[in-house]
Design an enzyme around this catalytic site. Structure first.
Site, PDB file in Angstrom:
ATOM      1  N   SER A   5     -34.916 -12.864  19.295  1.00  0.00           N
ATOM      2  CA  SER A   5     -33.419 -12.758  19.555  1.00  0.00           C
ATOM      3  C   SER A   5     -32.808 -11.275  18.450  1.00  0.00           C
ATOM      4  O   SER A   5     -31.915 -10.772  18.651  1.00  0.00           O
ATOM      5  CB  SER A   5     -32.697 -13.618  18.513  1.00  0.00           C
ATOM      6  OG  SER A   5     -33.026 -13.756  17.120  1.00  0.00           O
ATOM      7  N   LYS A  25     -30.472 -11.964  11.451  1.00  0.00           N
ATOM      8  CA  LYS A  25     -29.534 -11.458  12.540  1.00  0.00           C
ATOM      9  C   LYS A  25     -29.017 -10.323  11.723  1.00  0.00           C
ATOM     10  O   LYS A  25     -29.128 -10.003  10.569  1.00  0.00           O
ATOM     11  CB  LYS A  25     -28.445 -12.599  12.820  1.00  0.00           C
ATOM     12  CG  LYS A  25     -28.937 -13.632  13.332  1.00  0.00           C
ATOM     13  CD  LYS A  25     -29.302 -13.236  14.926  1.00  0.00           C
ATOM     14  CE  LYS A  25     -29.830 -14.629  15.733  1.00  0.00           C
ATOM     15  NZ  LYS A  25     -31.032 -15.060  15.152  1.00  0.00           N
TER      16      LYS A  25
END
Lengths: 198, 198
Positions: free
Chosen positions: B122, B159
């Site tokens: 990701s 993230k």
DNA sequence: CTTGACATCGAACGCCCGTTCGACTATGCT
DNA sequence: AGCATAGTCGAACGGGCGTTCGATGTCAAG
């Protein structure tokens, strides 16, 4: 049996041992642990040290001072950070490095490792400007290995290697640059890992 | 004056000291250095140790055993590798880690650092699957920082952070994935460096 | 030749080290 | 009550430790 098979006292002493070792650079004596743990008899510490050794959490003693060491501590080697102009691999003499990089000494001899700081963007996306790479001395490599190549004038460069019938070709990962033959250069080592500050 | 201002003997003893320390995990005694250097009097070693201390290459002695340490050795801390599900920052207790990562303990308290292994793609291009990241515990961060976010069910994710008027948004660097609001998650730390095996 | 830096030795002092011992106190299980 | 486990203590032994001292040797510089 407690969660780790350790009594609270044993956990405490193990933690004191680890803290002292990283704080001072060498392990404590039995009596130093006495003061740290707030007990008055060296035998109290020795008693717990024996228990910890039985459980395999400490190295076996050898009757030498400050020999209490945790087995959970991976052995660490400090490898020299040589800039971009590494000296020859056989030169055991110190062309004193810019600094040192700690690595876990698990696979292979850490004496065959050194570190380099990357300058420029020719390997961009794989290697950024300012990255530190860990290199293993070796004179041969395979296609797609990232290698350190040294020229006779002392210049060095890091590129990706392609073994072609016509000879060895060095490929910058950055497509702005063109591949070129290795020429008079010699492979000095292979890049095995990379450390980047964000 | 020699190249480094050191006599050959001093260089030899400095190297013996370093080798012994990394080999054993603790520094040698004066008499152990005697045997290593092939001399019979402890004063010979002490003499050179004093010279090396004068030149600032060794820590000042404190009369304690095995206290001869090189100042050129950056202090190394072993920070715990916690997987992808780190426990709370206040929990000093050991949820025993997968391993340890050596870092140079220069800026700030190494006790506020931990390491994580990255799973998934990701954050691709910035972070690859299998990368190890070094994280500093902190509950706030700025736009574009790469942060570790923890949810109450124990799940954690890495993230890129965007601070927007509507609240905090987590952005995967991989454009295959969409940004999403942080929701009930809390910032657990900020990724400060990355280690990748090639 | 004298001087100074470098290097070594053997002996010694006193302290601190690792280790061991016997005795003691809790706590908890049978 | 009996017993095992965990933990502590103080004392002691012998040896290794860091440190200091005076003496000696080498070698290049003045």
């Amino acid at each position: 049996m407690e969660k780790n098979g350790l009594t609270p006292r044993q956990q405490q002493i193990l933690e004191l041992l680890g803290r002292f070792t990283t704080d001072h650079g060498y392990p404590p004596t039995v009596r130093e642990l006495c003061r740290l743990a707030g007990v008055s008899s060296p035998d109290t510490i020795q008693y717990h040290l024996d228990k910890l050794r039985e459980k395999g959490l400490l190295e076996e003693a050898k009757g030498r001072s400050r020999s209490a060491q945790m087995t959970t501590m991976e052995r660490v080697a400090m490898i020299p950070l040589l800039g971009l102009v590494p000296a020859g691999p056989t030169a055991g003499a110190y062309a004193e490095p810019m600094g040192h990089v700690p690595v876990v000494a698990d696979r292979g001899d850490p004496a065959s490792l050194f570190a380099l700081k990357i300058k420029g963007d020719s390997m961009q996306s794989t290697l950024h400007d300012g990255d530190t790479v860990v290199v293993r001395w070796q004179e041969t490599a395979s296609t797609n290995d990232v290698v350190v190549v040294r020229y006779e004038d002392g210049e060095a460069t890091v590129k990706r290697l392609k073994v072609k019938p016509a000879g060895l070709v060095l490929v910058p990962d950055n497509t702005k640059y063109d591949p070129f033959p290795i020429g008079e250069g010699r492979i000095a080592g292979k890049v095995i890992s990379l450390i980047r500050k964000l």
